[in-house]
Scaffold this active site. Sequence first.
Site, PDB file in Angstrom:
ATOM      1  N   ARG A 144      -1.524   0.256   4.708  1.00  0.00           N
ATOM      2  CA  ARG A 144      -0.623   0.147   3.477  1.00  0.00           C
ATOM      3  C   ARG A 144       0.733   0.751   3.952  1.00  0.00           C
ATOM      4  O   ARG A 144       1.884   0.072   4.122  1.00  0.00           O
ATOM      5  CB  ARG A 144      -0.750   1.067   2.418  1.00  0.00           C
ATOM      6  CG  ARG A 144      -1.948   0.562   1.519  1.00  0.00           C
ATOM      7  CD  ARG A 144      -1.707  -0.744   0.891  1.00  0.00           C
ATOM      8  NE  ARG A 144      -0.531  -0.986   0.113  1.00  0.00           N
ATOM      9  CZ  ARG A 144      -0.487  -0.453  -1.408  1.00  0.00           C
ATOM     10  NH1 ARG A 144      -1.722   0.063  -2.014  1.00  0.00           N
ATOM     11  NH2 ARG A 144       0.590  -0.554  -2.068  1.00  0.00           N
ATOM     12  N   CYS A 195      -9.304  -2.194  -2.363  1.00  0.00           N
ATOM     13  CA  CYS A 195      -7.796  -1.761  -2.310  1.00  0.00           C
ATOM     14  C   CYS A 195      -7.771  -0.275  -2.528  1.00  0.00           C
ATOM     15  O   CYS A 195      -6.745   0.462  -2.241  1.00  0.00           O
ATOM     16  CB  CYS A 195      -6.771  -2.436  -3.183  1.00  0.00           C
ATOM     17  SG  CYS A 195      -7.400  -2.614  -4.659  1.00  0.00           S
ATOM     18  N   GLN A 226      -0.376  -4.694  -0.919  1.00  0.00           N
ATOM     19  CA  GLN A 226      -1.755  -4.355  -0.732  1.00  0.00           C
ATOM     20  C   GLN A 226      -2.250  -5.542   0.220  1.00  0.00           C
ATOM     21  O   GLN A 226      -2.888  -5.248   1.162  1.00  0.00           O
ATOM     22  CB  GLN A 226      -2.518  -4.450  -1.963  1.00  0.00           C
ATOM     23  CG  GLN A 226      -4.078  -4.366  -1.817  1.00  0.00           C
ATOM     24  CD  GLN A 226      -4.410  -2.805  -1.177  1.00  0.00           C
ATOM     25  OE1 GLN A 226      -3.979  -1.879  -1.768  1.00  0.00           O
ATOM     26  NE2 GLN A 226      -5.014  -2.543  -0.048  1.00  0.00           N
ATOM     27  N   HIS A 235      -0.517  -7.899  -6.232  1.00  0.00           N
ATOM     28  CA  HIS A 235      -0.361  -6.846  -5.351  1.00  0.00           C
ATOM     29  C   HIS A 235      -0.053  -7.319  -4.026  1.00  0.00           C
ATOM     30  O   HIS A 235      -0.937  -7.258  -3.182  1.00  0.00           O
ATOM     31  CB  HIS A 235      -1.483  -6.057  -5.585  1.00  0.00           C
ATOM     32  CG  HIS A 235      -1.629  -4.701  -5.141  1.00  0.00           C
ATOM     33  ND1 HIS A 235      -0.207  -4.186  -5.046  1.00  0.00           N
ATOM     34  CD2 HIS A 235      -2.304  -3.585  -5.124  1.00  0.00           C
ATOM     35  CE1 HIS A 235      -0.356  -2.664  -4.583  1.00  0.00           C
ATOM     36  NE2 HIS A 235      -1.907  -2.453  -4.907  1.00  0.00           N
ATOM     37  N   ARG A 295       6.485  -0.535  -9.432  1.00  0.00           N
ATOM     38  CA  ARG A 295       4.881  -0.766 -10.116  1.00  0.00           C
ATOM     39  C   ARG A 295       5.139  -0.828 -11.487  1.00  0.00           C
ATOM     40  O   ARG A 295       5.588   0.025 -12.013  1.00  0.00           O
ATOM     41  CB  ARG A 295       4.203   0.139  -9.462  1.00  0.00           C
ATOM     42  CG  ARG A 295       2.862   0.039 -10.310  1.00  0.00           C
ATOM     43  CD  ARG A 295       1.870   1.015  -9.762  1.00  0.00           C
ATOM     44  NE  ARG A 295       1.337   0.415  -8.491  1.00  0.00           N
ATOM     45  CZ  ARG A 295       0.287   0.914  -7.754  1.00  0.00           C
ATOM     46  NH1 ARG A 295      -0.649   1.663  -8.531  1.00  0.00           N
ATOM     47  NH2 ARG A 295      -0.217   0.437  -6.742  1.00  0.00           N
ATOM     48  N   ASP A 315     -12.639  -5.372  -6.076  1.00  0.00           N
ATOM     49  CA  ASP A 315     -11.743  -4.626  -6.939  1.00  0.00           C
ATOM     50  C   ASP A 315     -12.083  -4.056  -8.047  1.00  0.00           C
ATOM     51  O   ASP A 315     -13.260  -4.571  -8.486  1.00  0.00           O
ATOM     52  CB  ASP A 315     -10.244  -5.400  -7.018  1.00  0.00           C
ATOM     53  CG  ASP A 315      -9.170  -4.384  -7.735  1.00  0.00           C
ATOM     54  OD1 ASP A 315      -9.165  -3.101  -7.477  1.00  0.00           O
ATOM     55  OD2 ASP A 315      -8.170  -4.968  -8.177  1.00  0.00           O
TER      56      ASP A 315
HETATM   57  N1  NVA Z   1      -6.440  -4.419 -10.001  1.00  0.00           N
HETATM   58  C1  NVA Z   1      -6.287  -3.072  -9.945  1.00  0.00           C
HETATM   59  C2  NVA Z   1      -5.528  -2.626  -8.416  1.00  0.00           C
HETATM   60  C3  NVA Z   1      -5.252  -1.063  -8.284  1.00  0.00           C
HETATM   61  C4  NVA Z   1      -4.609  -0.750  -6.890  1.00  0.00           C
HETATM   62  C5  NVA Z   1      -5.566  -2.577 -10.903  1.00  0.00           C
HETATM   63  O1  NVA Z   1      -4.398  -3.340 -11.212  1.00  0.00           O
HETATM   64  O2  NVA Z   1      -5.506  -1.452 -11.675  1.00  0.00           O
HETATM   65  N1   CP Z   2      -4.524   0.364  -3.826  1.00  0.00           N
HETATM   66  C1   CP Z   2      -3.428   0.871  -4.342  1.00  0.00           C
HETATM   67  O1   CP Z   2      -2.276   0.411  -4.667  1.00  0.00           O
HETATM   68  O2   CP Z   2      -3.750   2.127  -4.750  1.00  0.00           O
HETATM   69  P1   CP Z   2      -2.852   3.010  -5.859  1.00  0.00           P
HETATM   70  O3   CP Z   2      -3.032   2.655  -7.213  1.00  0.00           O
HETATM   71  O4   CP Z   2      -3.418   4.349  -5.613  1.00  0.00           O
HETATM   72  O5   CP Z   2      -1.348   2.728  -5.359  1.00  0.00           O
END
Ligand code: NVA
Ligand code: CP
Length: 316
Positions: free
Chosen positions: A292, A264, A131, A128, A101, A224
């Site tokens: 997930r 998500c 997800q 993502h 990540r 989101d």
């Molecule tokens: N768009 C959000 C998704 C979190 C799972 C982010 O990147 O923070």
């Molecule tokens: N939806 C998701 O990726 O959650 P986290 O940021 O908690 O991993």
Amino acid sequence: MPRHFLRDDDLSPAEQSAVLDLAARMKSDRYTLRPLAGPRAVAVLFDKPSLRTRLSFDVGIAELGGHPIVVDTQVTHFGRGESLVDAARVLSRYVSAIVLRTFGDDRIAELAEGATVPVVNGLTDGFHPCQLLADLLTVREHCGGTTGRTLAYLGDAANNMAHSYLVGGATAGMHVRVAGPAGHDPDPAVVARAAEIAASTGGSVRVLRDPAEAVAGADVVATDTWTSMGQEGDGRDRITAFQPYQVNKTMLAGAAPQVVVLHCLPAHRGEEITDEVLDGIRSVVFDQAENRLHAQKALLAWLLDRHAEELAAAGE
Ligand code: NVA
Ligand code: CP
């Protein structure tokens, strides 16, 4: 070259479908399929915070019989300038797959460049895709399939989830509509790629300004956060711009009667989605979060199978 999963279109429509089929099996047969027994190790690396991704990979790898190694990269040399190519070369000597990540998609591309084992995108600024696999599994469960179903995504149409809905949804044969305010449109190259995929799967993609037009008759409504990780200090007034795209009861009234709502998580309750909708009967967000686990187990098992086949074919 190992198979990587950096973007949703790294799986063809047939491959995505096979992974989702396997995910359903992983779910119904949760503790008996153990393709990572040995145990084979998987590194799961985080440049950004996480709850779901971290825990679901950790638990999932253990359930597959493997050994998860979950690392916050602040304790590594990533912040001190170690090349991601070099890090990937080292990790490939230890582990069977690497999940990352991170921020820019260039960073995960660099890791993949050096890796001789599969690399999986656990969220980047651009996509993502793990997800999306969970979301598509959830849509299959609640809508009886993905092909021909309409998904409306409201809010930040420029973020990773919007991009993954466009590309991953098109791959699954869905009609994907994204709607957000001016200045927050998806990357045109991503829209073009999604349209190209949709042309081959019978799906479609539309980028709209009017949230009601996007939601009209939709089988799935998704949203989101309006402030993704890394955007907290950018000084833009996101609340005012995004307010018309809030998923609330009035907005949902225009959708199909059996609409399901996805998020998500984590949710910013009262911003992109109201409590009433998130906790209401059309919400399937906790099934989505559970999925997930099953989707990622399937993805890892599938990627490692392909990798083993490719090594065997190359005589290694
Ligand atoms: N768009 C959000 C998704 C979190 C799972 C982010 O990147 O923070
Ligand atoms: N939806 C998701 O990726 O959650 P986290 O940021 O908690 O991993």
